[in-house]
Design a protein around this motif. Structure first.
Motif, mmCIF file in Angstrom:
data_model
loop_
_atom_site.group_PDB
_atom_site.id
_atom_site.type_symbol
_atom_site.label_atom_id
_atom_site.label_comp_id
_atom_site.label_asym_id
_atom_site.label_seq_id
_atom_site.Cartn_x
_atom_site.Cartn_y
_atom_site.Cartn_z
ATOM 1 N N PHE A 187 40.967 3.910 85.699
ATOM 2 C CA PHE A 187 42.007 4.839 85.266
ATOM 3 C C PHE A 187 41.880 5.140 83.774
ATOM 4 O O PHE A 187 41.994 6.308 83.356
ATOM 5 N N HIS A 188 41.664 4.121 82.968
ATOM 6 C CA HIS A 188 41.587 4.294 81.518
ATOM 7 C C HIS A 188 40.428 5.212 81.130
ATOM 8 O O HIS A 188 40.559 6.051 80.239
ATOM 9 N N SER A 189 39.285 5.070 81.820
ATOM 10 C CA SER A 189 38.158 5.976 81.584
ATOM 11 C C SER A 189 38.516 7.402 81.965
ATOM 12 O O SER A 189 38.204 8.358 81.251
ATOM 13 N N ALA A 190 39.190 7.544 83.124
ATOM 14 C CA ALA A 190 39.581 8.878 83.585
ATOM 15 C C ALA A 190 40.606 9.504 82.646
ATOM 16 O O ALA A 190 40.570 10.717 82.402
ATOM 17 N N LEU A 191 41.529 8.690 82.134
ATOM 18 C CA LEU A 191 42.502 9.196 81.161
ATOM 19 C C LEU A 191 41.788 9.844 79.991
ATOM 20 O O LEU A 191 42.205 10.906 79.494
ATOM 21 N N PHE A 194 39.294 13.111 81.405
ATOM 22 C CA PHE A 194 40.137 14.234 81.814
ATOM 23 C C PHE A 194 40.848 14.847 80.612
ATOM 24 O O PHE A 194 40.913 16.071 80.461
ATOM 25 N N SER A 195 41.399 14.002 79.756
ATOM 26 C CA SER A 195 42.154 14.498 78.600
ATOM 27 C C SER A 195 41.249 15.236 77.619
ATOM 28 O O SER A 195 41.620 16.284 77.083
ATOM 29 N N TYR A 196 40.063 14.694 77.380
ATOM 30 C CA TYR A 196 39.123 15.387 76.493
ATOM 31 C C TYR A 196 38.719 16.737 77.078
ATOM 32 O O TYR A 196 38.558 17.725 76.347
ATOM 33 N N ALA A 197 38.528 16.787 78.387
ATOM 34 C CA ALA A 197 38.196 18.065 79.019
ATOM 35 C C ALA A 197 39.329 19.066 78.836
ATOM 36 O O ALA A 197 39.091 20.250 78.538
ATOM 37 N N LEU A 198 40.571 18.616 78.995
ATOM 38 C CA LEU A 198 41.714 19.497 78.810
ATOM 39 C C LEU A 198 41.872 19.916 77.352
ATOM 40 O O LEU A 198 42.438 20.974 77.062
ATOM 41 N N ALA A 199 41.367 19.094 76.440
ATOM 42 C CA ALA A 199 41.420 19.427 75.009
ATOM 43 C C ALA A 199 40.242 20.297 74.587
ATOM 44 O O ALA A 199 40.083 20.595 73.399
ATOM 45 N N GLY A 200 39.410 20.697 75.541
ATOM 46 C CA GLY A 200 38.270 21.550 75.226
ATOM 47 C C GLY A 200 37.057 20.785 74.739
ATOM 48 O O GLY A 200 36.144 21.375 74.152
ATOM 49 N N MET A 201 37.005 19.463 74.993
ATOM 50 C CA MET A 201 35.885 18.635 74.550
ATOM 51 C C MET A 201 35.356 17.768 75.700
ATOM 52 O O MET A 201 35.319 16.541 75.588
ATOM 53 N N PRO A 202 34.967 18.347 76.830
ATOM 54 C CA PRO A 202 34.487 17.521 77.948
ATOM 55 C C PRO A 202 33.258 16.731 77.540
ATOM 56 O O PRO A 202 32.365 17.263 76.878
ATOM 57 N N VAL A 322 57.344 1.051 69.080
ATOM 58 C CA VAL A 322 57.219 2.515 69.106
ATOM 59 C C VAL A 322 55.904 2.914 69.771
ATOM 60 O O VAL A 322 55.858 3.817 70.620
ATOM 61 N N LYS A 323 54.831 2.232 69.378
ATOM 62 C CA LYS A 323 53.521 2.508 69.997
ATOM 63 C C LYS A 323 53.577 2.264 71.496
ATOM 64 O O LYS A 323 53.073 3.065 72.296
ATOM 65 N N TRP A 324 54.159 1.155 71.904
ATOM 66 C CA TRP A 324 54.230 0.830 73.328
ATOM 67 C C TRP A 324 55.053 1.844 74.112
ATOM 68 O O TRP A 324 54.726 2.170 75.247
ATOM 69 N N ILE A 325 56.127 2.353 73.505
ATOM 70 C CA ILE A 325 56.945 3.365 74.186
ATOM 71 C C ILE A 325 56.134 4.636 74.433
ATOM 72 O O ILE A 325 56.131 5.197 75.536
ATOM 73 N N VAL A 326 55.418 5.085 73.398
ATOM 74 C CA VAL A 326 54.574 6.281 73.538
ATOM 75 C C VAL A 326 53.492 6.039 74.581
ATOM 76 O O VAL A 326 53.249 6.862 75.477
ATOM 77 N N GLN A 327 52.843 4.891 74.477
ATOM 78 C CA GLN A 327 51.769 4.536 75.386
ATOM 79 C C GLN A 327 52.279 4.433 76.820
ATOM 80 O O GLN A 327 51.635 4.945 77.760
ATOM 81 N N ALA A 328 53.418 3.778 77.009
ATOM 82 C CA ALA A 328 53.980 3.602 78.342
ATOM 83 C C ALA A 328 54.305 4.945 78.992
ATOM 84 O O ALA A 328 54.059 5.141 80.190
ATOM 85 N N PHE A 329 54.831 5.862 78.211
ATOM 86 C CA PHE A 329 55.195 7.173 78.743
ATOM 87 C C PHE A 329 53.954 7.910 79.244
ATOM 88 O O PHE A 329 53.942 8.465 80.354
ATOM 89 N N VAL A 330 52.900 7.911 78.432
ATOM 90 C CA VAL A 330 51.661 8.602 78.816
ATOM 91 C C VAL A 330 51.012 7.903 80.004
ATOM 92 O O VAL A 330 50.550 8.560 80.949
ATOM 93 N N TYR A 331 50.958 6.572 79.980
ATOM 94 C CA TYR A 331 50.384 5.821 81.086
ATOM 95 C C TYR A 331 51.122 6.107 82.398
ATOM 96 O O TYR A 331 50.494 6.358 83.432
ATOM 97 N N TYR A 332 52.435 6.056 82.359
ATOM 98 C CA TYR A 332 53.217 6.211 83.589
ATOM 99 C C TYR A 332 52.977 7.567 84.234
ATOM 100 O O TYR A 332 52.681 7.655 85.432
ATOM 101 N N LYS A 333 53.086 8.633 83.437
ATOM 102 C CA LYS A 333 52.906 9.968 83.999
ATOM 103 C C LYS A 333 51.469 10.193 84.465
ATOM 104 O O LYS A 333 51.230 10.831 85.499
#
Length: 374
Positions: A187-191, A194-202, A322-333
């Motif tokens: 999952f972490h690799s795919a995160l 996929f995200s880099y591809a969506l940012a225009g940097m596949p 604060v970092k964990w809250i941001v991270q948790a939100f992105v991870y969960y979704k």
């Protein structure tokens, strides 16, 4: 005393910088996957598809997994090319039996090794050159589609100008810590990719679930530029040919493939070592961005511990939370999108695990790749 105070402040500042960089990665890049929604297509134009699978002594996997590919519900013409690369087991006989029932199964028999071409690239090249259709869909013999609509869902990622579609190659869920770690790292690799591809940097794809146009392969002279590198038939090839205009992703759970994860820590470590040996050949900008993320991810928690001891523990803890809250939100979704939501309750454990992860696999960046692909 002044020198000691300076050292304490320096550690705290370094901790703040690494944490800020991590937050920027999660909010600026990885959030793109978390908030991604595929655009509805006004018209679905299904094109003929050639599914390409390479096998070497994979008789057991062919029995279990190939039927899932052969019974796909796809209204348009398609074929399944199975490249039997010098197998010494019963692969050929299984293919002959399956061919009697499934007329769209087109086997390619290879009985020789290619000199100066390492890894899986030779059989895969032969399979691609044998393909009848322009749209290629790649997977492995140890993978099974998550649904009978895998071809349809992956093909639906194509649109005007799109030549490459990245899919998700998941692992079967099972009990035990090793299974969860394997699935989290997948999952972490795919995160990231996929995200880099969506940012225009596949920068990569995985051969367990990857599609591209045959013309992309031929236009770039196949794997000729990376033939001497044993791995890289998926990630390095995509690193060379993908760009912000020609790459799309498909997240639909019905478009996933599933593989059996390794059962022992030793087997899994060897597999990961093999995968990491190709990262050194990525483009410079990709290596830089991946290095900064990995380095700060590795450093942030050790720096937090030192800063909490020698500076001010409650300020440090507040920043980490604060970092964990941001991270948790992105991870969960993101985990929900990739059907890995059962891993979320362990996200704090995985955050600590990644520190050990980098210690384990750093040597792989300097290790000579293994020449065989199976």
């Amino acid at each position: 005393m002044d020198l000691l105070n300076y050292w304490e402040e320096a550690v705290f500042i370094l901790f703040c910088i690494t944490t800020l960089i991590q937050i920027c990665y999660f909010t600026g890049i990885f959030s793109r996957l978390a908030f991604y929604t595929s655009k509805p297509k006004l018209q679905n134009q299904q094109q003929p598809v050639s599914v390409v699978i390479c096998a070497r002594d994979e008789a057991g996997n062919i029995i279990k997994n190939l039927p899932g590919v052969l019974v796909q519900q796809y209204r348009t013409t398609h074929e399944v090319i199975l490249v039997n690369h010098n197998s010494q087991d019963d692969t050929k006989y299984l293919i002959d039996e399956l061919k009697k029932t499934f007329k769209h199964l087109n086997p390619v028999e290879l009985t020789q090794e290619a000199k100066m071409i390492a890894g899986k690239k030779f059989p895969l090249s032969m399979g691609i050159k044998s393909a009848k259709y322009e749209t290629l869909l790649l997977t492995d013999a140890d993978c099974v589609p998550a649904s009978e609509y895998w071809i349809e869902k992956m093909q639906d990622g194509y649109d005007e100008g799109i030549e490459i579609v990245l899919g998700y190659g998941a692992y079967h869920k099972a009990k035990g810590l090793l299974n969860k770690i394997i699935r989290f790292e997948t999952f972490h690799s795919a995160l990231q990719y996929f995200s880099y591809a969506l940012a225009g940097m596949p920068y990569m794809g995985v051969g367990r679930n990857l599609s591209y146009k045959r013309d992309v392969f031929l236009r770039n002279k196949g794997f000729s530029s990376i033939n001497k590198i044993p791995g890289g038939d998926d990630d390095l090839f995509i690193n060379q040919v993908a760009n912000k205009n020609n790459t799309a992703i498909v997240l639909d759970p019905e478009a996933h493939t599933l593989s059996q994860p390794k059962k022992t820590w030793g087997d899994w470590l060897n597999q990961k070592y093999r995968h990491y040996t190709t990262a050194k050949y990525y483009r410079g900008k990709h290596k830089f961005l991946l290095l900064i993320y990995s380095a700060t991810q590795f450093l942030v928690l050790p720096l937090a511990i030192v800063a909490a001891i020698f500076f001010n523990w409650w300020i440090v803890l507040s920043i980490v939370v604060v970092k964990w809250i941001v991270q948790a939100f992105v991870y969960y979704k993101s985990m929900k999108k990739l059907n890995e939501a059962d891993l979320f309750p362990l996200f704090l454990f995985f955050d600590f695990w990644m520190c050990l992860h980098y210690l384990l696999f750093l040597p792989a960046l300097f290790k000579k790749p293994k020449k065989s692909w199976n």
